[in-house]
Scaffold this active site. Structure first.
Site, short mmCIF file in Angstrom:
data_model
loop_
_atom_site.label_atom_id
_atom_site.label_comp_id
_atom_site.label_asym_id
_atom_site.label_seq_id
_atom_site.Cartn_x
_atom_site.Cartn_y
_atom_site.Cartn_z
N GLU A 11 0.81 -1.23 0.00
CA GLU A 11 0.00 0.00 0.00
C GLU A 11 0.85 1.27 0.00
O GLU A 11 0.56 2.23 0.71
CB GLU A 11 -1.04 -0.02 1.14
CG GLU A 11 -2.35 0.59 0.66
CD GLU A 11 -3.49 0.58 1.67
OE1 GLU A 11 -3.91 -0.51 2.09
OE2 GLU A 11 -3.98 1.67 1.99
N TYR A 64 -6.32 4.93 -9.26
CA TYR A 64 -5.82 4.49 -7.95
C TYR A 64 -4.69 3.47 -8.12
O TYR A 64 -4.88 2.44 -8.76
CB TYR A 64 -6.95 3.89 -7.11
CG TYR A 64 -6.47 3.39 -5.77
CD1 TYR A 64 -6.33 4.28 -4.70
CD2 TYR A 64 -6.11 2.07 -5.58
CE1 TYR A 64 -5.85 3.84 -3.48
CE2 TYR A 64 -5.62 1.62 -4.36
CZ TYR A 64 -5.49 2.51 -3.32
OH TYR A 64 -5.02 2.08 -2.12
N GLU A 87 -1.05 1.49 -6.37
CA GLU A 87 -0.22 1.13 -5.21
C GLU A 87 1.06 0.48 -5.71
O GLU A 87 1.10 -0.04 -6.81
CB GLU A 87 -0.93 0.11 -4.33
CG GLU A 87 -2.14 0.62 -3.60
CD GLU A 87 -2.77 -0.44 -2.70
OE1 GLU A 87 -2.15 -1.50 -2.48
OE2 GLU A 87 -3.89 -0.20 -2.23
N HIS A 122 -1.66 -7.84 -2.31
CA HIS A 122 -2.60 -7.06 -1.53
C HIS A 122 -3.91 -7.08 -2.32
O HIS A 122 -4.03 -6.41 -3.34
CB HIS A 122 -2.10 -5.62 -1.34
CG HIS A 122 -3.10 -4.75 -0.63
ND1 HIS A 122 -3.20 -3.39 -0.83
CD2 HIS A 122 -4.05 -5.07 0.28
CE1 HIS A 122 -4.18 -2.91 -0.07
NE2 HIS A 122 -4.71 -3.91 0.60
N ASP A 154 -1.32 -9.01 2.40
CA ASP A 154 -2.64 -8.70 2.92
C ASP A 154 -3.66 -9.35 1.99
O ASP A 154 -4.03 -8.79 0.97
CB ASP A 154 -2.82 -7.17 2.99
CG ASP A 154 -4.21 -6.78 3.45
OD1 ASP A 154 -5.00 -7.68 3.83
OD2 ASP A 154 -4.52 -5.57 3.41
N ASP A 170 -3.93 -10.79 7.11
CA ASP A 170 -2.60 -11.04 6.55
C ASP A 170 -2.24 -12.51 6.72
O ASP A 170 -2.57 -13.12 7.74
CB ASP A 170 -1.58 -10.13 7.25
CG ASP A 170 -1.93 -8.67 7.05
OD1 ASP A 170 -1.43 -8.07 6.09
OD2 ASP A 170 -2.76 -8.14 7.84
N HIS A 218 -3.01 -2.27 9.96
CA HIS A 218 -2.48 -3.64 10.05
C HIS A 218 -1.22 -3.66 10.91
O HIS A 218 -0.42 -2.72 10.86
CB HIS A 218 -2.05 -4.16 8.67
CG HIS A 218 -3.19 -4.40 7.74
ND1 HIS A 218 -3.64 -5.66 7.42
CD2 HIS A 218 -3.98 -3.54 7.06
CE1 HIS A 218 -4.65 -5.57 6.58
NE2 HIS A 218 -4.88 -4.30 6.34
#
Ligand code: NAG
Length: 285
Positions: free
Chosen positions: A55, A95, A97, A152, A186, A231, A271
């Site tokens: 992230e 968006y 990451e 993720h 994750d 996770d 997390h």
């Protein structure tokens, strides 16, 4: 002389490898600039020899290098203690990451990097953030080398993406002659995102050659009101499986460690880091 070296090595205990994953929610400039947050992140990394960071939201590409230089300032050796590799910005629309791996250069090096193409015929774009796969060399450990497939998932497609990791494993194992695999990250594999009845449709879970080290009850979420095993760590390969003791699984509770309030801890992330340890190579006697 020999005895002294032996003593040093056993005292350091640094021959095994502590491998962690950490979703640092929305990691960017904002977090590196806040000393009280940065402190917790740096401590979380220095506890590990290798960490998968997820992230990363850093459009200018400056925050992560800044984190690494802050990290290396803690050490005085002639060479930087930690190195890193980082993916491109991954995502379907605006968006994005990034995945990154931070590793202690004395113990680990990168053999090869492979951005999973996510273009399988009839299953194009299975992942929102397709795994950035890295093959590491770790001569001081029992396994010598291993591949990490990071993930993720978006919560709403957790079931599909966890299942598709099976295809990623197949693809990577044909691409490289590697035997030892760690699939981690994750997964969002809990708390309504993966209903119990769905597990049987997830090949990564139903194929027993994959060992799920982390149970469904493990709590990796910071929020007091949620107890969720988001996770996960999954192993593949008999040498790999033997080299990790299930009791080495650890959730690093930085909230308790630093005496933070829930709000302060959530400012770092929602997390906690999740860690495992790979055994050191057996000494020849
Ligand atoms: C891995 O998947 C990509 C995309 O579908 C494909 O082009 C490639 O041939 C595959 N590699 C192997 C070794 O199967």
């Amino acid at each position: 002389m020999k005895a002294a070296v032996f003593l040093l090595l056993s005292l350091g205990g640094a021959l095994g490898l502590k491998i962690c994953s950490f979703n640092i929610r929305s990691f960017g400039e904002n977090k590196v600039s806040k000393p009280e947050i940065l402190k917790v992140i740096l401590e979380s990394i220095t506890r590990c020899d290798l960490m998968l960071v997820m992230e990363i939201k850093d459009a200018k590409g400056k925050a992560f290098p800044r984190l690494i230089s802050q990290l290396n300032r803690k050490y005085t050796g002639p060479k930087p203690e930690y190195g890193y590799v980082i993916s491109h910005r991954l995502g379907r629309k605006t968006y994005k990451e990034q995945y990154a791996f931070v590793y202690r250069k004395k113990l680990v090096s990168v053999k090869s990097v492979y951005q999973y193409p996510d273009t399988q015929p009839e299953d194009v774009d299975a992942f929102a953030r397709e795994p950035y796969v890295v093959w590491f060399s770790s001569p001081t450990t029992e396994i010598k080398d291993f591949v990490i497939i990071p993930i993720h998932t978006p919560p709403e497609s957790a079931v599909k993406e966890i299942d598709e990791l099976y295809d990623v494993y197949q693809n990577v194992s044909q691409h490289w002659k590697a035997q030892n695999f760690i699939i981690m990250g994750d997964f969002n594999a809990a708390c309504g995102y993966v209903p119990k009845k769905e597990w049987r449709n997830i090949r990564l879970r139903s194929d027993t050659s994959f060992v799920w080290l982390t149970g469904d009850k493990l709590d990796t979420s910071v929020k007091e009101s949620t107890k969720c095993a988001y996770d996960r760590v999954v192993l593949h390969g008999s040498t790999m499986i033997q080299a990790v003791k299930p009791e080495s699984v650890e959730v690093y509770d930085f909230k308790t460690k630093f005496g933070l309030t829930e709000e302060e801890a959530l400012a770092v992330s929602d997390h906690f880091p999740l860690c495992i340890s790979v055994n050191a190579a057996k000494r020849k006697t």
